[in-house]
Structures are given as structure tokens and as C-alpha cells.
Design an enzyme around this catalytic site. Structure first.
Site, mmCIF file in Angstrom:
data_model
loop_
_atom_site.group_PDB
_atom_site.id
_atom_site.type_symbol
_atom_site.label_atom_id
_atom_site.label_comp_id
_atom_site.label_asym_id
_atom_site.label_seq_id
_atom_site.Cartn_x
_atom_site.Cartn_y
_atom_site.Cartn_z
ATOM 1 N N ASP A 137 -2.993 1.419 -6.924
ATOM 2 C CA ASP A 137 -3.023 0.604 -5.704
ATOM 3 C C ASP A 137 -2.863 -0.850 -6.105
ATOM 4 O O ASP A 137 -3.334 -1.265 -7.174
ATOM 5 C CB ASP A 137 -4.340 0.794 -4.950
ATOM 6 N N ASP A 162 0.822 4.507 0.769
ATOM 7 C CA ASP A 162 -0.182 4.466 1.838
ATOM 8 C C ASP A 162 0.367 3.733 3.058
ATOM 9 O O ASP A 162 0.108 4.119 4.196
ATOM 10 C CB ASP A 162 -1.453 3.743 1.360
#
Length: 190
Positions: A137, A162
């Protein structure tokens, strides 16, 4: 290749394949760049409300770890298989809007992007075995901070995969609910 001579189904296949490939390639390129150019926890401010930082997510969204990592990875693979089957069935339904098809393609690409991390990254980067990798991330938007600079609002760090999933779900909720209902009723009537 002249697109005006192609069947609508072929155009839909090209559109879906293109969306999945582009989203997947962008996601993996950004993840590999962050993984190879940042150290874990490193952060760079791009704008006052946007930072690139390297974190790894071992679980589900927001780092939740409800299940064993192998189970979670296998569950994701099955879910993407079902999404692929659903996407294939949508391509064969000419009444389904292209925007809905594109949204499902984005969800599929996002899920595939995170699966690639889980399956390969542990082994590729030497910290874990196959199927036990962590999701990379890097997108961080501390929109509201206090006087000490600590984030008050929007702490999650996420990735492009995401984002694809989130944007697609929002598009479906706001613009394509009828298509969702129609596609599910068509499946129930078969």
C-alpha cells in the site's frame, strides 16, 4: 483493424480485457516501484494532503486480520474466479451497459492486483513463502491534521487496486444499480 466491422460482443471483450490489463499493469508497476525504491515506512509528501508511503498489509482492508493468510489468499483466488465467470456472463448480455461492465472489470482487476502481491511478493522479495505475501500500500491522504501534524481524518493507506475496487463499487451504487439487478435477475432466470 476496423472496429465498425466487429461484433458488439467482440468489442465488449476488448474493452473488458483492456481495462483489466491496464489497471493491473499500473497497479503492479506502482507497487513494484514503491517496493524497490522505498524502505518500509518511508513517506514522501507530494501535496500537503497527499503522500506516497510504503506500508505492507498482511490482512484484508485496513489491515484487518480475521483469517489465516493462506485461507485469505485462497478465498481471494476463488472470488476472482467467480468475478471472472460473472464478467464473462455479462459480456453475453447485450442489454447490460458498458459502464457497468467496465465497473465489474475494475473490481476484477483490483482483486487480481492484490492477489498477485499475496501469491508472489513473499517469495519474490524473500520474506515469506508462496501465497503468504503482503499487499503493498502506498497512497495516503491525511486530509485533516491537528496542530501537531497528526492525521485526524482519513488514515488508511491503500493502493491502486483498492482504488479500482472502491471507484467501481461507487459507480455501481450511484449509476448502475439497475444493471446489477438486471444481471442478477437474468442469472436467476436461467
Amino acid at each position: 483493424m476496423h472496429f465498425e466491422y466487429m461484433k458488439p460482443k467482440s468489442l465488449r471483450i476488448i474493452m473488458v480485457t483492456g481495462i483489466v490489463l491496464v489497471a493491473l499493469l499500473l497497479d503492479q508497476a506502482l507497487k513494484l516501484y514503491i517496493r524497490t525504491h522505498f524502505y518500509l515506512g518511508e513517506s514522501h509528501e507530494i501535496l500537503p494532503f497527499f503522500q506516497l508511503c510504503f506500508v505492507e498489509n498482511n490482512g484484508m482492508a485496513f489491515g484487518i486480520e480475521w483469517f489465516d493468510k493462506l485461507f485469505l489468499t485462497l478465498f481471494r483466488i476463488v472470488a476472482v474466479g467467480l468475478l471472472g465467470y460473472y464478467l464473462h456472463s455479462l459480456i453475453n448480455q447485450p442489454a447490460i451497459k458498458k459502464g457497468y461492465l467496465a465497473s465489474i472489470a475494475l473490481i476484477t482487476a483490483g482483486a487480481m492486483g492484490n492477489i498477485i502481491d499475496c501469491i508472489f511478493y513473499g517469495k519474490l522479495f524473500g520474506y515469506e513463502d508462496w501465497f503468504y505475501g503482503r499487499v503493498v500500500d502506498m497512497l495516503y491522504f491525511p486530509l485533516i491534521t491537528n496542530s501537531a501534524g497528526e492525521c485526524i481524518f482519513f488514515r488508511p493507506v491503500f493502493n491502486l487496486a483498492d482504488s479500482c475496487i472502491t471507484v467501481a463499487v461507487l459507480l455501481i451504487l450511484f449509476f448502475y444499480r439497475k444493471d446489477l439487478d438486471q444481471s442478477l435477475s437474468n442469472k436467476n432466470n436461467e
